[in-house]
Design an enzyme around this catalytic site. Sequence first.
Site, short mmCIF file in Angstrom:
data_model
loop_
_atom_site.label_atom_id
_atom_site.label_comp_id
_atom_site.label_asym_id
_atom_site.label_seq_id
_atom_site.Cartn_x
_atom_site.Cartn_y
_atom_site.Cartn_z
CD GLU A 1 -3.12 -6.49 3.66
OE1 GLU A 1 -3.06 -7.22 2.64
OE2 GLU A 1 -2.60 -5.37 3.73
CD GLU B 1 -2.87 -1.26 2.32
OE1 GLU B 1 -2.30 -1.61 3.38
OE2 GLU B 1 -4.09 -1.02 2.25
#
Length: 678
Positions: free
Chosen positions: A125, A105
């Site tokens: 994740e 990210e």
Amino acid sequence: MTSPIRTEREGNVLVIVSDNPPVNALGQSVRAGLADAIAQGLADADIEAMVIRCDGQTFFAGADITEFGKTPQGPSLPAVLDQIEASDKPVVAAIHGTALGGGCEVALACHYRIAAPTAKLGLPEVKLGLIPGAAGTQRLPRLVGAKAALPLVALGNPISAREALDIGLLDQLAGGDSLAADALAFARSKIGLPVPRASEGTANHDGVRDPAIFDEFRAKHGRAMRGFDAPNAAISAVRAAGEMPFAEGVKRERELFAGLMTGTQSKAMRHYFFAERAAQKIADLPANAQLLPIAKVGVIGAGTMGGGIAMNFLSAGIPVTILEMQQEALDRGTAVMRRNYEASAKRGRMSDAQVDTAMSLLTPTLEYGDLANCDLVIEAVYENMEVKKQVFARLDEVTKPSAILASNTSYLNIDEIATATQRPGQVLGLHFFSPANVMKLLEVVRGAQTRSDVLATAMKLARKIGKVAAVSGVCPGFIGNRMLSKRQGQANKLIMEGASYWDVDDVLLEFGFPMGPFQMGDLAGLDIGWHRDPTKVTTVREALCAAGRFGQKAGKGFYDYDSARQRTPSDEVRAIIADFAAKAGHAQREVGKDEIRERLLYPMVNEGAMILDEKIAQRAGDIDVVWINGYGWPIHTGGPMFWASTIGLDTVVAGLDKHGLPVSNYLRERAGEGGTFG
Ligand code: 3H9
């Protein structure tokens, strides 16, 4: 405390470097340092571009998982990333190692991304029961499209730098060892140009034009995602990236992320993440335990197990000498290994050249003398103490004095096997799970005399061959099979009392196991260990074998199988079971699914508690690691011991009492204290 972030001026480019070993996790000090460094670059009129890179083994491998569940300390990662993206001076991410989760990210918030060819990028994740929470689900689809983003976000597997370049996640691949210089040159080439921002990208429109891609994805991966909350949330978030403006999509992502973070699945999966790593550590092992070199491995037995074991080492580039008693068995075993490799190549998991390389490292032999120069020999012969002892005595004679001798036994006493040798300190168990080239678990059985360096070497070797290892002390069945026997015992009793065997299987399927005990028996073959005398029938299993019901391979076992291997309960088996129950005088009754679940799983927890109490396992997490990797216990419940702690040990004790099943003192005490397994 010094900041893990430093800046280096390279003329008009500010290079922002993170040095936060071991994996540059994005903890509070890293986030604060990044925010300060970006502010510094923006405030300095001489700086015209910025590069973000990391020292050490990897680019940021994600948010700092140890901070999850604690009171958040600012600045938050989303805020820092918004600050990076908002910069009107170009910011370039220079990636090596693994840019994972929050790390990926960070890269998405930068205006450009350049990576070493060996780098990997991903959003894992979901493997922690989460979705990306720093706008990854919103920036990625806008940059690469919903179709390319979906597998990354919802399945969580990282991709290579090459693949990332192909889908548009990377702008450039750096040279082999010139990442820093290439990133600098790249940043300079963008000075003065308008900066591209992923949040303003339009690639996500593919999901709007063709919403069917979401249903197709669900249909294709439904099985892998079964029972997990996070992948569905991930798909919703990617969908939102097409349907909502960026700010709203981010809000949607945050809601989904927060819901998952407080749920039990993510807690369980985070527990597992740390449990797997903790299992590698052995409390009483000296930190300086010397590792022994393992350059060559011997395997005794070229059957399914021996062949599978050998393949692990060949795949890791370690030569193997494999021994059989008969040429025919040896030829058959090596042919199966080659076929397995070729099947992997067909599925694109390895190249033809890799198949040849692996097989070229294999030396088949009929002579024990050929094992003389092996550093480790693993026997995978028939489960019989006398046979094993003979093999070990022979190995003791022919192998060099430094060689480690290991047994793949799944329940026999390693200490007794070691008495057949003059080197009990170099004897241990290496219990692989079938199929041994596929299953992740390696139970490393530590004998009373196993030396520290031998144990440390085995643990290191497990990692090298891609296994997840857990140490067990010596007891019948070790950690895994000792607990399994309790479950199987109850399964057998339940069907005698009137529970249907398909209900027993279905209860475990619904819990999240890939299959139940009777399906497992059919898959493995009910004739394993059968005496082959159809007139001698003392168990249901023997009765099935006598009726030619050997399992899936025969088209019938507990179930009848069609050509697509779909199972249907069998009237013949129902009658056999009813007959046994009647002869044994068992009254028949309706048995509900709750009772089935409690009677299958609670005794396992009780046995796990005894295993802990007897110090057969070092810690409760090791038991979870064994069951998740060796027996398909659903990871989203965290393993038997974590699961028991979540539902409450007092609930388990009450359930065992209700069903008249034994409760160990250890479990009763822990439950009484309102405790968990820690
Ligand atoms: C995330 O990013 C959420 C965001 O979207 C949203 C935020 C708002 N944190 O595995 P190793 C420790 S979620 C803390 O043995 P390797 C690990 O415990 C995160 N610690 O090394 C171990 O400690 P110890 C998404 C971490 O070389 C040590 O580092 N990211 C973290 O075999 C070495 O680890 C992931 O899920 C962490 N993030 O493999 C990536 N990562 O020595 C998780 C590692 O005390 N990490 N540690 O036992 C990995 O997959 C592997 O660690 C990696 C290195 C491939 C990076």
